[in-house]
Design an enzyme around this catalytic site. Structure first.
Site, PDB file in Angstrom:
ATOM      1  CE1 TYR A   1      30.906  26.873  -3.606  1.00  0.00           C
ATOM      2  CE2 TYR A   1      33.197  27.323  -4.678  1.00  0.00           C
ATOM      3  CZ  TYR A   1      32.438  26.542  -4.041  1.00  0.00           C
ATOM      4  OH  TYR A   1      33.062  25.396  -3.693  1.00  0.00           O
TER       5      TYR A   1
ATOM      6  CD  GLN B   1       7.730 -14.797   6.203  1.00  0.00           C
ATOM      7  OE1 GLN B   1       8.093 -13.557   6.749  1.00  0.00           O
ATOM      8  NE2 GLN B   1       6.545 -15.328   5.839  1.00  0.00           N
TER       9      GLN B   1
ATOM     10  NE  ARG C   1      -2.534  -1.844   3.228  1.00  0.00           N
ATOM     11  CZ  ARG C   1      -3.320  -1.682   4.346  1.00  0.00           C
ATOM     12  NH1 ARG C   1      -4.273  -1.452   4.816  1.00  0.00           N
ATOM     13  NH2 ARG C   1      -2.806  -2.977   5.253  1.00  0.00           N
TER      14      ARG C   1
END
Length: 460
Positions: free
Chosen positions: A371, A76, A16
């Site tokens: 910068y 599993q 879901r």
């Protein structure tokens, strides 16, 4: 109460969520579901902590091992269901020496599952003498959860999944949280006879409670805070739970003396630390291990990630990551501080300034349109607008050093590696390629060419 083993169920896909990523690796307040649940369970100090994986098993297992290098990974098989997950876990743990004593089982999609609730559950289980105890809670809207069905004396009869429930069972508001404590012997016997005769064709762990009743008492402990045991199955639930949790976090900090002008638009992750008299303005997001000292003002529209902000600093409409901002510094608006910056007291990184691995001395200002990367700037230096430290030659990064009391003109370009001494003044538009001695003036002379009467080709 000593805990023999803890089993965390993390094998599901979480369809879901409609995601390429396993549900358990989605983040809640900056930390994955799985990591949060593992941390809460590990606080109980189980002798063995096991995580059951299946969907994208290698990815989930790697994440679990990165969170806890002592974790046991259980794979599993293709038989679905929580009951099958526990069968696989108990089989592997038995082969590794067996389990004796209480066993905690927890789902991994409960990001607010907390250690205090788990400690209370274990204490209740021990004091009640139950063979199995279910952690439950009461919800106004129980849609999607298995219902707890009790007898007239209040004992647990069974847990009915939503798809298998009849109308009277659907009306029950007490729900299963998918957290259990079993005595190991009761659990081993209870999971032997599970089958998949149900609406989803899965091995339900809840069916094991039917068998457990024949070997011991089955009880239920109601979590005092429903939010702590709420599961997440889709993005809508994730958003809703995140908002509720964030509201509590904001309320906590306001109670501690922090001004949050608009908690609805302010997001604060769990590991953030705020001092009294901090002010947070709307649209701010504080993430990771961010710490903010007294009298600092954050926002509006600011993101701090693993940042340290000292006393009295202001950070406005900026993004700051893994950087230290000194006392009374001024950051923003529209400033981007990438990781590795150290800004001293009274510094400024102004509008449209970007910095990366920059060390800025006390009182130094980089006002706008610049910068500064891989650079050390001394104290009380002023950087003119449009200045760039050219630190990358296409292969390697190089360093720029600019001393104290330097006046850098507008539009300067420093081509690293380069060292500029104290007290230097540079002219506007200078390109500095070579070292400059202290107390010098440096400028670049550019030839200007004027062509009178010139027109572009399309106008001729």
């Amino acid at each position: 109460m000593a805990l023999s083993a803890a089993i965390i169920l993390a094998a599901g896909e979480g369809t879901r969520m409609k995601s390429d990523m396993p549900k358990v690796l989605h983040e809640f307040a900056g930390v994955t579901f799985l990591k949060r649940v593992m941390a809460s369970v590990r606080s109980l100090e189980p002798e063995t902590l096991a995580v059951v994986v299946h969907y994208q098993a290698d990815r989930v297992a790697a994440a679990a091992q990165s969170y806890d290098d002592q974790v046991t990974i259980v794979h599993q098989d293709d038989i679905p269901g929580t009951g099958r997950a526990v069968q696989c876990a108990m089989k592997q743990l038995s082969e590794q020496g067996g389990v004796h004593g209480p066993v905690l089982i927890a789902a991994s999609d409960m990001p607010l599952l907390d250690s205090a609730t788990l400690h209370s559950l274990l204490d209740f289980h021990a004091q009640s003498g139950n063979g199995a105890t279910v952690l439950t809670t009461i919800l106004d809207d129980p849609t999607g959860y298995g219902r707890i069905i009790r007898d007239r004396e209040g004992n647990v009869l069974r847990i009915v999944e939503q798809k298998d429930a009849n109308s009277s069972e659907l009306a029950v508001h007490e729900v299963n949280t998918s957290v259990y404590v079993f005595d190991a012997d009761v659990l081993a016997e209870s999971i032997q006879g599970l089958d998949s005769r149900n609406a989803q064709g899965e091995f339900y762990l809840t069916d094991a409670l039917e068998t457990a009743k024949s070997t011991g008492k089955v009880g239920a402990f109601a979590a005092p805070d429903p939010l702590s045991v709420e599961g997440v199955n889709d993005r809508i639930q994730l958003a809703a739970l995140s908002k509720q949790h964030n509201a509590r976090v904001c309320a906590h900090w306001m109670e501690e003396g922090v001004t949050i002008l608009d908690p609805e638009t302010t997001w604060i992750e769990d590991d953030v630390v705020l001092a009294h008299d901090v002010t947070i303005l709307p649209g701010s997001y504080l993430r990771g291990s961010t710490t903010v000292a007294p009298h600092a003002v954050i926002g509006p529209d600011t993101t701090l990630i693993d940042a340290v902000v000292d006393d009295g600093a202001t950070v406005e409409r900026s993004r700051v990551q893994d950087s230290h901002i000194g006392a009374n510094a001024t950051i923003g608006p529209w400033t981007y501080l990438r990781p590795g910056n150290e800004l001293g007291e009274g510094t400024k990184a102004g509008a449209f300034v970007e910095m990366k691995k920059a060390h800025i001395g006390n009182g130094t200002k980089v006002p706008h349109l610049s910068y500064v990367g891989d650079a050390d700037l001394g104290e009380h230096t002023n950087i003119g607008g449009g200045t760039i430290t050219a630190n990358y030659d296409g292969v390697h990064k190089h360093h720029t050093h600019i001393g104290s009391n330097v006046h850098v003109g507008a539009g300067n370009l420093f081509v690293a590696p380069v060292n500029v001494g104290d007290g230097v003044t540079t002219g506007a538009g200078s390109v500095v390629r070579h070292d400059v001695e202290e107390d010098s003036l440096v400028y670049s002379e550019n030839t200007q060419h004027n062509v009178e009467g010139w027109k572009p080709a399309w106008e001729r």
